[in-house]
Motif scaffolding. Structure first.
Motif, PDB file in Angstrom:
ATOM      1  N   LEU A  44       6.563  41.436 -47.454  1.00  0.00           N
ATOM      2  CA  LEU A  44       7.514  42.471 -47.066  1.00  0.00           C
ATOM      3  C   LEU A  44       8.435  42.851 -48.220  1.00  0.00           C
ATOM      4  CD1 LEU A  44       8.475  44.136 -44.570  1.00  0.00           C
ATOM      5  CD2 LEU A  44      10.189  42.353 -44.194  1.00  0.00           C
ATOM      6  N   SER A  45       8.623  41.956 -49.188  1.00  0.00           N
ATOM      7  CA  SER A  45       9.524  42.242 -50.299  1.00  0.00           C
ATOM      8  C   SER A  45       9.054  43.418 -51.139  1.00  0.00           C
ATOM      9  CB  SER A  45       9.691  41.005 -51.184  1.00  0.00           C
ATOM     10  OG  SER A  45       8.471  40.664 -51.810  1.00  0.00           O
ATOM     11  N   VAL A  46       7.831  43.895 -50.906  1.00  0.00           N
ATOM     12  CA  VAL A  46       7.354  45.081 -51.617  1.00  0.00           C
ATOM     13  C   VAL A  46       8.190  46.304 -51.269  1.00  0.00           C
ATOM     14  CG1 VAL A  46       5.703  45.854 -49.865  1.00  0.00           C
ATOM     15  CG2 VAL A  46       5.255  46.314 -52.280  1.00  0.00           C
ATOM     16  N   ILE A  47       8.875  46.272 -50.128  1.00  0.00           N
ATOM     17  CA  ILE A  47       9.668  47.435 -49.740  1.00  0.00           C
ATOM     18  C   ILE A  47      10.842  47.657 -50.693  1.00  0.00           C
ATOM     19  CG2 ILE A  47       9.018  47.192 -47.316  1.00  0.00           C
ATOM     20  CD1 ILE A  47      11.720  46.006 -46.726  1.00  0.00           C
ATOM     21  N   PHE A  48      11.295  46.613 -51.390  1.00  0.00           N
ATOM     22  CA  PHE A  48      12.416  46.785 -52.314  1.00  0.00           C
ATOM     23  C   PHE A  48      12.038  47.650 -53.511  1.00  0.00           C
ATOM     24  CE2 PHE A  48      13.588  42.597 -50.322  1.00  0.00           C
ATOM     25  CZ  PHE A  48      14.627  43.096 -49.561  1.00  0.00           C
ATOM     26  N   PRO A  49      10.959  47.319 -54.251  1.00  0.00           N
ATOM     27  CA  PRO A  49      10.599  48.217 -55.353  1.00  0.00           C
ATOM     28  C   PRO A  49      10.147  49.587 -54.889  1.00  0.00           C
ATOM     29  CG  PRO A  49       8.939  46.503 -55.085  1.00  0.00           C
ATOM     30  CD  PRO A  49      10.109  46.117 -54.228  1.00  0.00           C
ATOM     31  N   VAL A  50       9.538  49.668 -53.714  1.00  0.00           N
ATOM     32  CA  VAL A  50       9.095  50.959 -53.203  1.00  0.00           C
ATOM     33  C   VAL A  50      10.301  51.854 -52.913  1.00  0.00           C
ATOM     34  CG1 VAL A  50       8.095  52.112 -51.186  1.00  0.00           C
ATOM     35  CG2 VAL A  50       6.878  50.231 -52.297  1.00  0.00           C
ATOM     36  N   ARG A  51      11.282  51.308 -52.226  1.00  0.00           N
ATOM     37  CA  ARG A  51      12.480  52.091 -51.913  1.00  0.00           C
ATOM     38  C   ARG A  51      13.216  52.474 -53.195  1.00  0.00           C
ATOM     39  NH1 ARG A  51      17.268  50.151 -47.731  1.00  0.00           N
ATOM     40  NH2 ARG A  51      18.411  52.124 -47.599  1.00  0.00           N
ATOM     41  N   SER A  52      13.340  51.522 -54.110  1.00  0.00           N
ATOM     42  CA  SER A  52      14.033  51.805 -55.358  1.00  0.00           C
ATOM     43  C   SER A  52      13.219  52.722 -56.254  1.00  0.00           C
ATOM     44  CB  SER A  52      14.349  50.499 -56.085  1.00  0.00           C
ATOM     45  OG  SER A  52      15.262  49.728 -55.344  1.00  0.00           O
ATOM     46  N   GLY A  53      11.883  52.646 -56.155  1.00  0.00           N
ATOM     47  CA  GLY A  53      11.047  53.580 -56.897  1.00  0.00           C
ATOM     48  C   GLY A  53      11.257  55.003 -56.405  1.00  0.00           C
ATOM     49  N   GLY A  54      11.367  55.154 -55.089  1.00  0.00           N
ATOM     50  CA  GLY A  54      11.690  56.468 -54.538  1.00  0.00           C
ATOM     51  C   GLY A  54      13.064  56.933 -54.993  1.00  0.00           C
ATOM     52  N   TYR A  55      14.012  56.002 -54.998  1.00  0.00           N
ATOM     53  CA  TYR A  55      15.366  56.312 -55.477  1.00  0.00           C
ATOM     54  C   TYR A  55      15.320  56.777 -56.928  1.00  0.00           C
ATOM     55  CZ  TYR A  55      20.267  55.434 -56.741  1.00  0.00           C
ATOM     56  OH  TYR A  55      21.552  55.551 -57.203  1.00  0.00           O
ATOM     57  N   LEU A  56      14.501  56.111 -57.735  1.00  0.00           N
ATOM     58  CA  LEU A  56      14.366  56.473 -59.137  1.00  0.00           C
ATOM     59  C   LEU A  56      13.869  57.909 -59.290  1.00  0.00           C
ATOM     60  CD1 LEU A  56      14.354  55.672 -62.126  1.00  0.00           C
ATOM     61  CD2 LEU A  56      12.067  54.717 -61.787  1.00  0.00           C
ATOM     62  N   THR A  93       4.966  50.221 -37.249  1.00  0.00           N
ATOM     63  CA  THR A  93       4.411  48.935 -36.823  1.00  0.00           C
ATOM     64  C   THR A  93       3.439  48.365 -37.845  1.00  0.00           C
ATOM     65  OG1 THR A  93       2.700  50.120 -35.571  1.00  0.00           O
ATOM     66  CG2 THR A  93       4.688  49.451 -34.373  1.00  0.00           C
ATOM     67  N   SER A  94       3.311  49.035 -38.995  1.00  0.00           N
ATOM     68  CA  SER A  94       2.474  48.527 -40.081  1.00  0.00           C
ATOM     69  C   SER A  94       3.273  48.587 -41.372  1.00  0.00           C
ATOM     70  CB  SER A  94       1.182  49.337 -40.224  1.00  0.00           C
ATOM     71  OG  SER A  94       1.458  50.631 -40.734  1.00  0.00           O
ATOM     72  N   LEU A  95       2.915  47.722 -42.309  1.00  0.00           N
ATOM     73  CA  LEU A  95       3.624  47.684 -43.582  1.00  0.00           C
ATOM     74  C   LEU A  95       3.421  48.983 -44.354  1.00  0.00           C
ATOM     75  CD1 LEU A  95       5.317  46.117 -45.613  1.00  0.00           C
ATOM     76  CD2 LEU A  95       3.201  45.124 -46.521  1.00  0.00           C
ATOM     77  N   ILE A  96       2.245  49.573 -44.270  1.00  0.00           N
ATOM     78  CA  ILE A  96       1.970  50.814 -44.993  1.00  0.00           C
ATOM     79  C   ILE A  96       2.885  51.930 -44.512  1.00  0.00           C
ATOM     80  CG2 ILE A  96       0.240  52.606 -45.399  1.00  0.00           C
ATOM     81  CD1 ILE A  96      -1.903  50.458 -45.342  1.00  0.00           C
ATOM     82  N   ALA A  97       3.013  52.060 -43.190  1.00  0.00           N
ATOM     83  CA  ALA A  97       3.882  53.103 -42.647  1.00  0.00           C
ATOM     84  C   ALA A  97       5.331  52.882 -43.075  1.00  0.00           C
ATOM     85  CB  ALA A  97       3.781  53.122 -41.118  1.00  0.00           C
ATOM     86  N   LEU A  98       5.775  51.621 -43.044  1.00  0.00           N
ATOM     87  CA  LEU A  98       7.148  51.308 -43.443  1.00  0.00           C
ATOM     88  C   LEU A  98       7.373  51.633 -44.917  1.00  0.00           C
ATOM     89  CD1 LEU A  98       9.859  50.071 -42.556  1.00  0.00           C
ATOM     90  CD2 LEU A  98       8.959  47.837 -43.253  1.00  0.00           C
ATOM     91  N   VAL A  99       6.380  51.322 -45.747  1.00  0.00           N
ATOM     92  CA  VAL A  99       6.480  51.616 -47.183  1.00  0.00           C
ATOM     93  C   VAL A  99       6.633  53.118 -47.420  1.00  0.00           C
ATOM     94  CG1 VAL A  99       5.081  51.718 -49.285  1.00  0.00           C
ATOM     95  CG2 VAL A  99       5.340  49.560 -48.071  1.00  0.00           C
ATOM     96  N   VAL A 100       5.865  53.920 -46.722  1.00  0.00           N
ATOM     97  CA  VAL A 100       5.934  55.377 -46.892  1.00  0.00           C
ATOM     98  C   VAL A 100       7.309  55.902 -46.508  1.00  0.00           C
ATOM     99  CG1 VAL A 100       5.039  57.593 -46.071  1.00  0.00           C
ATOM    100  CG2 VAL A 100       3.454  55.728 -46.602  1.00  0.00           C
ATOM    101  N   VAL A 101       7.813  55.471 -45.355  1.00  0.00           N
ATOM    102  CA  VAL A 101       9.115  55.951 -44.887  1.00  0.00           C
ATOM    103  C   VAL A 101      10.231  55.525 -45.840  1.00  0.00           C
ATOM    104  CG1 VAL A 101      10.844  55.767 -43.045  1.00  0.00           C
ATOM    105  CG2 VAL A 101       8.424  56.062 -42.468  1.00  0.00           C
ATOM    106  N   LEU A 102      10.185  54.285 -46.309  1.00  0.00           N
ATOM    107  CA  LEU A 102      11.240  53.803 -47.200  1.00  0.00           C
ATOM    108  C   LEU A 102      11.144  54.442 -48.581  1.00  0.00           C
ATOM    109  CD1 LEU A 102      11.536  50.029 -46.262  1.00  0.00           C
ATOM    110  CD2 LEU A 102      13.052  51.914 -45.654  1.00  0.00           C
ATOM    111  N   ALA A 103       9.955  54.822 -49.008  1.00  0.00           N
ATOM    112  CA  ALA A 103       9.820  55.542 -50.275  1.00  0.00           C
ATOM    113  C   ALA A 103      10.502  56.901 -50.185  1.00  0.00           C
ATOM    114  CB  ALA A 103       8.344  55.709 -50.640  1.00  0.00           C
ATOM    115  N   VAL A 104      10.287  57.589 -49.076  1.00  0.00           N
ATOM    116  CA  VAL A 104      10.949  58.884 -48.861  1.00  0.00           C
ATOM    117  C   VAL A 104      12.462  58.695 -48.747  1.00  0.00           C
ATOM    118  CG1 VAL A 104      11.164  60.868 -47.317  1.00  0.00           C
ATOM    119  CG2 VAL A 104       8.907  59.882 -47.788  1.00  0.00           C
TER     120      VAL A 104
END
Length: 398
Positions: A44-56, A93-104
């Motif tokens: 799940l910690s992948v969401i941190f770089p994904v969210r921050s990558g979107g922020y970048l 309900t899936s990690l992929i969906a969560l990653v997409v939303v947090l990237a946006v």
């Protein structure tokens, strides 16, 4: 103020309360999101770089929008984007969906962050910006302090992470309304990049980005992982861990409150030096005895106090030494977003195989590098740095 600066300043302050609410919601909801997506903490910690990558991406490209178009409609659009993303997070309900939303969500946050900071910078001259900039980031701390309490309250009522995210989304609506009804500030005169080339300021941009990397890395490292650290070591209950997270953001908020009068009495380099020393001590305290809840509380509170004034003070320091535009602020925030992306991710990769103490070891290394950058910069530029003042012969655009 007759020119409407005060009302617009208050609008940006409200925007940053909402920003703090959104940003700090992730830490206390990590266990619930892991359960929702059927994911272990390390994955799940992948969401941190994904969210921050979107922020970048948001700060790199979104900041340029404010150099070309009226700022308030863009801020309003970003706030609406945050509302939509917060509404969607608990539906993933899936990690992929969560990653997409947090990237946006990260892209929206990045654009909003650089925009509000840039617009506030344009409202005030560099010599009087410090207290107002510290006030802006103080209100971010207020939102971050309230966020774990809102999460705990909402989940306590319904035992559902969805209600927590939806409540925070609803709390963003007043900021949308206020930004829409107020006129946007005029685009600063120095935004014309042909009038003032940025090549002579590349070193300053790199140093500011490096210090912001360390500041934000420490801030989110504490804010995101202190809850899981306390739970893993069984130093407190889930309620106690939520209170510990709020204590960090509460101390952070109080530290930014202290930063407002400090900015009028103490030079920016001294504030930054003191903040680095305080942060290093705060990360070292829990490592003295990993089984001590008292040392953890002391380190958490000291960490919140020490890291609080760093971000705004570094930005204020930069505004007095070089021209600041949306593009330049975006460059600064590349450093902050990279820190917010890498430090929590590194902690996540080490948390289970190495142990929870990796939280503070990583933060210590990060802060040591940041302080080294600061010391080298001050040593090299002390005798030759001169304040930058905006020229008066550049036509105002926008």
């Amino acid at each position: 103020m007759a020119d409407g600066r005060l009302s617009r300043t208050l609008a940006y302050y409200l925007v940053f309360v909402g920003f703090g609410l959104v940003l700090a919601a992730l830490g206390p909801t990590l266990p619930a999101l892991a359960e929702l997506t059927g994911t272990e903490v390390a994955a799940l910690s992948v969401i941190f770089p994904v969210r921050s990558g979107g922020y970048l991406l948001g700060v790199m490209f979104g900041g340029r929008l404010f150099d070309r178009f009226a700022g308030h409609p863009i801020l309003a659009l970003m706030l609406v984007g945050m509302i939509v993303c917060m509404g969607l997070v608990p539906l993933c309900t899936s990690l992929i969906a969560l990653v997409v939303v947090l990237a946006v969500l990260g892209m929206v946050e990045g654009t909003l962050d650089v925009g509000a900071n840039t617009l506030l910078t344009w409202l005030y001259p560099a010599k009087s910006l410090g207290p107002w900039m510290n006030g802006l980031h103080l209100l971010f701390g207020v939102g971050a302090f309230l966020s774990p309490l809102v999460v705990s309250f909402a989940m306590g009522l319904q035992d559902s992470v969805a209600h927590a995210y939806w409540l925070i989304a609803a709390l963003l609506l007043p900021a949308v309304i206020l930004v829409v009804v107020l006129p946007s500030p005029a685009i600063a005169r120095h935004v014309n990049k042909e009038a003032i080339p940025l090549k002579p300021y590349r070193g300053t941009i790199a140093v500011v980005a490096g210090m912001l990397f360390a500041a934000v890395g420490a801030e989110v490292g504490f804010g995101y992982w202190i809850y899981s650290y306390a739970i893993e070591l069984r130093l407190t209950s889930q309620t106690g861990a939520a209170l510990l997270t709020s204590a960090f953001w509460g101390a952070f908020t109080f530290g930014r409150l202290l930063g407002v009068p400090l900015a009028t009495r103490v030079s920016a380099p001294r504030i930054i030096a003191g903040a680095f020393v305080g942060c290093l001590c705060s990360a070292a305290l829990p490592l003295l005895d990993t089984g001590s809840a008292s040392l953890l509380w002391a380190g958490t509170i000291l960490g919140g106090l020490a890291v609080a004034p760093m971000f705004a003070t570094v930005l204020s320091l930069a505004s007095g030494t070089m021209p600041v535009s949306g593009r330049v602020t975006g460059f600064f925030f590349v450093g902050s977003s990279t820190g917010g992306m890498t430090i929590p991710w590194i902690i996540g990769q080490l948390f289970e195989p190495v142990g929870p103490s990796s939280v503070f070891v990583v933060i210590l290394v990060n802060l040591t590098v940041g302080m080294a950058i600061f010391v080298v910069h001050v040593t090299r530029r002390r005798s030759r740095a001169t304040p930058w003042t905006e020229p008066t012969n550049i036509p105002r655009s926008g």
